[in-house]
Design a protein around this motif. Sequence first.
Motif, PDB file in Angstrom:
ATOM      1  N   TYR A 262       0.855  -1.186   0.000  1.00  0.00           N
ATOM      2  CA  TYR A 262       0.000   0.000   0.000  1.00  0.00           C
ATOM      3  C   TYR A 262       0.898   1.247   0.000  1.00  0.00           C
ATOM      4  O   TYR A 262       1.975   1.254   0.608  1.00  0.00           O
ATOM      5  CB  TYR A 262      -0.915   0.004   1.227  1.00  0.00           C
ATOM      6  N   ALA A 263       0.428   2.279  -0.667  1.00  0.00           N
ATOM      7  CA  ALA A 263       1.229   3.507  -0.780  1.00  0.00           C
ATOM      8  C   ALA A 263       1.089   4.338   0.492  1.00  0.00           C
ATOM      9  O   ALA A 263       0.549   5.448   0.486  1.00  0.00           O
ATOM     10  CB  ALA A 263       0.800   4.299  -2.008  1.00  0.00           C
ATOM     11  N   ASP A 264       1.613   3.814   1.599  1.00  0.00           N
ATOM     12  CA  ASP A 264       1.561   4.548   2.857  1.00  0.00           C
ATOM     13  C   ASP A 264       2.889   5.272   3.084  1.00  0.00           C
ATOM     14  O   ASP A 264       3.782   5.271   2.226  1.00  0.00           O
ATOM     15  CB  ASP A 264       1.249   3.595   4.013  1.00  0.00           C
ATOM     16  N   ASN A 265       3.029   5.883   4.243  1.00  0.00           N
ATOM     17  CA  ASN A 265       4.237   6.666   4.538  1.00  0.00           C
ATOM     18  C   ASN A 265       5.486   5.795   4.576  1.00  0.00           C
ATOM     19  O   ASN A 265       6.565   6.199   4.109  1.00  0.00           O
ATOM     20  CB  ASN A 265       4.067   7.391   5.873  1.00  0.00           C
ATOM     21  N   CYS A 266       5.355   4.595   5.114  1.00  0.00           N
ATOM     22  CA  CYS A 266       6.513   3.701   5.198  1.00  0.00           C
ATOM     23  C   CYS A 266       7.015   3.325   3.803  1.00  0.00           C
ATOM     24  O   CYS A 266       8.220   3.325   3.545  1.00  0.00           O
ATOM     25  CB  CYS A 266       6.140   2.455   5.985  1.00  0.00           C
ATOM     26  N   TYR A 267       6.077   3.041   2.888  1.00  0.00           N
ATOM     27  CA  TYR A 267       6.480   2.665   1.528  1.00  0.00           C
ATOM     28  C   TYR A 267       7.114   3.849   0.806  1.00  0.00           C
ATOM     29  O   TYR A 267       8.136   3.697   0.125  1.00  0.00           O
ATOM     30  CB  TYR A 267       5.267   2.157   0.755  1.00  0.00           C
ATOM     31  N   MET A 268       6.524   5.037   0.940  1.00  0.00           N
ATOM     32  CA  MET A 268       7.078   6.210   0.278  1.00  0.00           C
ATOM     33  C   MET A 268       8.466   6.544   0.821  1.00  0.00           C
ATOM     34  O   MET A 268       9.370   6.935   0.059  1.00  0.00           O
ATOM     35  CB  MET A 268       6.140   7.398   0.461  1.00  0.00           C
ATOM     36  N   LYS A 269       8.666   6.377   2.106  1.00  0.00           N
ATOM     37  CA  LYS A 269       9.980   6.624   2.697  1.00  0.00           C
ATOM     38  C   LYS A 269      11.014   5.635   2.158  1.00  0.00           C
ATOM     39  O   LYS A 269      12.161   5.999   1.868  1.00  0.00           O
ATOM     40  CB  LYS A 269       9.878   6.521   4.222  1.00  0.00           C
ATOM     41  N   MET A 270      10.607   4.367   2.015  1.00  0.00           N
ATOM     42  CA  MET A 270      11.515   3.358   1.490  1.00  0.00           C
ATOM     43  C   MET A 270      11.885   3.655   0.039  1.00  0.00           C
ATOM     44  O   MET A 270      13.043   3.514  -0.373  1.00  0.00           O
ATOM     45  CB  MET A 270      10.860   1.976   1.597  1.00  0.00           C
ATOM     46  N   LYS A 271      10.915   4.083  -0.766  1.00  0.00           N
ATOM     47  CA  LYS A 271      11.191   4.398  -2.172  1.00  0.00           C
ATOM     48  C   LYS A 271      12.104   5.609  -2.294  1.00  0.00           C
ATOM     49  O   LYS A 271      13.013   5.631  -3.132  1.00  0.00           O
ATOM     50  CB  LYS A 271       9.875   4.660  -2.905  1.00  0.00           C
ATOM     51  N   LEU A 272      11.889   6.631  -1.461  1.00  0.00           N
ATOM     52  CA  LEU A 272      12.765   7.801  -1.500  1.00  0.00           C
ATOM     53  C   LEU A 272      14.202   7.424  -1.142  1.00  0.00           C
ATOM     54  O   LEU A 272      15.157   7.932  -1.744  1.00  0.00           O
ATOM     55  CB  LEU A 272      12.231   8.875  -0.540  1.00  0.00           C
ATOM     56  N   GLU A 273      14.359   6.528  -0.175  1.00  0.00           N
ATOM     57  CA  GLU A 273      15.703   6.105   0.212  1.00  0.00           C
ATOM     58  C   GLU A 273      16.381   5.318  -0.906  1.00  0.00           C
ATOM     59  O   GLU A 273      17.583   5.488  -1.176  1.00  0.00           O
ATOM     60  CB  GLU A 273      15.618   5.244   1.473  1.00  0.00           C
ATOM     61  N   SER A 274      15.627   4.468  -1.592  1.00  0.00           N
ATOM     62  CA  SER A 274      16.205   3.705  -2.706  1.00  0.00           C
ATOM     63  C   SER A 274      16.574   4.611  -3.871  1.00  0.00           C
ATOM     64  O   SER A 274      17.605   4.418  -4.521  1.00  0.00           O
ATOM     65  CB  SER A 274      15.227   2.621  -3.160  1.00  0.00           C
ATOM     66  N   ILE A 275      15.744   5.635  -4.121  1.00  0.00           N
ATOM     67  CA  ILE A 275      16.061   6.589  -5.197  1.00  0.00           C
ATOM     68  C   ILE A 275      17.309   7.392  -4.844  1.00  0.00           C
ATOM     69  O   ILE A 275      18.159   7.671  -5.698  1.00  0.00           O
ATOM     70  CB  ILE A 275      14.863   7.512  -5.461  1.00  0.00           C
ATOM     71  N   ARG A 276      17.414   7.776  -3.562  1.00  0.00           N
ATOM     72  CA  ARG A 276      18.581   8.548  -3.137  1.00  0.00           C
ATOM     73  C   ARG A 276      19.865   7.731  -3.295  1.00  0.00           C
ATOM     74  O   ARG A 276      20.887   8.232  -3.774  1.00  0.00           O
ATOM     75  CB  ARG A 276      18.418   8.972  -1.673  1.00  0.00           C
ATOM     76  N   LYS A 277      19.829   6.454  -2.916  1.00  0.00           N
ATOM     77  CA  LYS A 277      21.002   5.608  -3.059  1.00  0.00           C
ATOM     78  C   LYS A 277      21.363   5.394  -4.524  1.00  0.00           C
ATOM     79  O   LYS A 277      22.545   5.372  -4.885  1.00  0.00           O
ATOM     80  CB  LYS A 277      20.763   4.258  -2.382  1.00  0.00           C
ATOM     81  N   ALA A 278      20.346   5.248  -5.368  1.00  0.00           N
ATOM     82  CA  ALA A 278      20.617   5.025  -6.792  1.00  0.00           C
ATOM     83  C   ALA A 278      21.189   6.258  -7.470  1.00  0.00           C
ATOM     84  O   ALA A 278      21.922   6.158  -8.459  1.00  0.00           O
ATOM     85  CB  ALA A 278      19.340   4.587  -7.495  1.00  0.00           C
ATOM     86  N   SER A 279      20.850   7.449  -6.954  1.00  0.00           N
ATOM     87  CA  SER A 279      21.320   8.685  -7.572  1.00  0.00           C
ATOM     88  C   SER A 279      22.714   9.091  -7.123  1.00  0.00           C
ATOM     89  O   SER A 279      23.303  10.012  -7.693  1.00  0.00           O
ATOM     90  CB  SER A 279      20.341   9.828  -7.249  1.00  0.00           C
ATOM     91  N   GLN A 280      23.241   8.425  -6.117  1.00  0.00           N
ATOM     92  CA  GLN A 280      24.582   8.781  -5.647  1.00  0.00           C
ATOM     93  C   GLN A 280      25.619   8.320  -6.671  1.00  0.00           C
ATOM     94  O   GLN A 280      25.591   7.172  -7.126  1.00  0.00           O
ATOM     95  CB  GLN A 280      24.864   8.111  -4.296  1.00  0.00           C
TER      96      GLN A 280
END
Length: 272
Positions: free
Chosen positions: A129-147
């Motif tokens: 479900y697109a809750d806060n926990c999922y959105m936080k996890m996706k933002l962290e994965s995007i941040r790691k991929a952009s480094q």
Amino acid sequence: MSKEAEAIRVDKELDLSNAGRGVWLVKVPKYIANKWEKAPGNIEVGKLKISKQVGQKAQVSLTLSDAVINIDPAEEIPRDHRLDVSVVTKQTLGVFSHAITTTRDDPVPECEKQYMEGRIVQKLECRPYADNCYMKMKLESIRKASQPARQVKSLEKIVHNYKPVSDHKHNIEDRERKKMEGKKSRDDKNAVLDMLFNAFEKHQYYNIKDLVRITRQPISYLKEILKEVCDYNMKNPHKNMWELKKEYRHYKEDDKKDDDATKDTMTDSDSD
């Protein structure tokens, strides 16, 4: 057919007693699969809930257990997921397993039996479900991929680094060796044999480097000749060295015999 052959044939038969049982094929996100792989085999990994309402499709949901969530507390993942159901109609898919039978005294497998555990009747895809926990996890994965893989850092102190070597000593020696071999021309085979025999009159054993230096021949050409008249020692105390074959060492024995014959002749003359 012999009994042994019949036993082997029976052991390889497929058990279809559960072929009529319907099973589900569930696709889960990678982060759930990683948690399940790390989980021990004796814990509850989650609960599956099926809700049915009249006139509507069944709703299937998955809730991960606290034990799975706390396997790696630093890595937060969603707890609740929905499962989208689709019916398998145009494919025939099955689930198979095998069991290996061994004895306590002999760990070597005696036989291997295969089983069909069931036929896949439904495919389910697990989605968070697109809750806060999922959105936080996706933002962290995007941040790691952009480094970027490499980063620029400012240095506050002088860093003493040794100047890199443009060319190493062994590389220079290897090139010089190849260069010298390239300049070497092949002499007549008989001339090379004369040089080899003269060398082996002085010493019984030679390594290949010394023979190359003495004959001034390309190493590949020299080895071809050496294999004809010499033996290569593979054991100590003269390992990796060449010596003349027995048939080419007879002149030493002949010289010794001649010396003995000369001494006998001189003795006979003295006696007369």
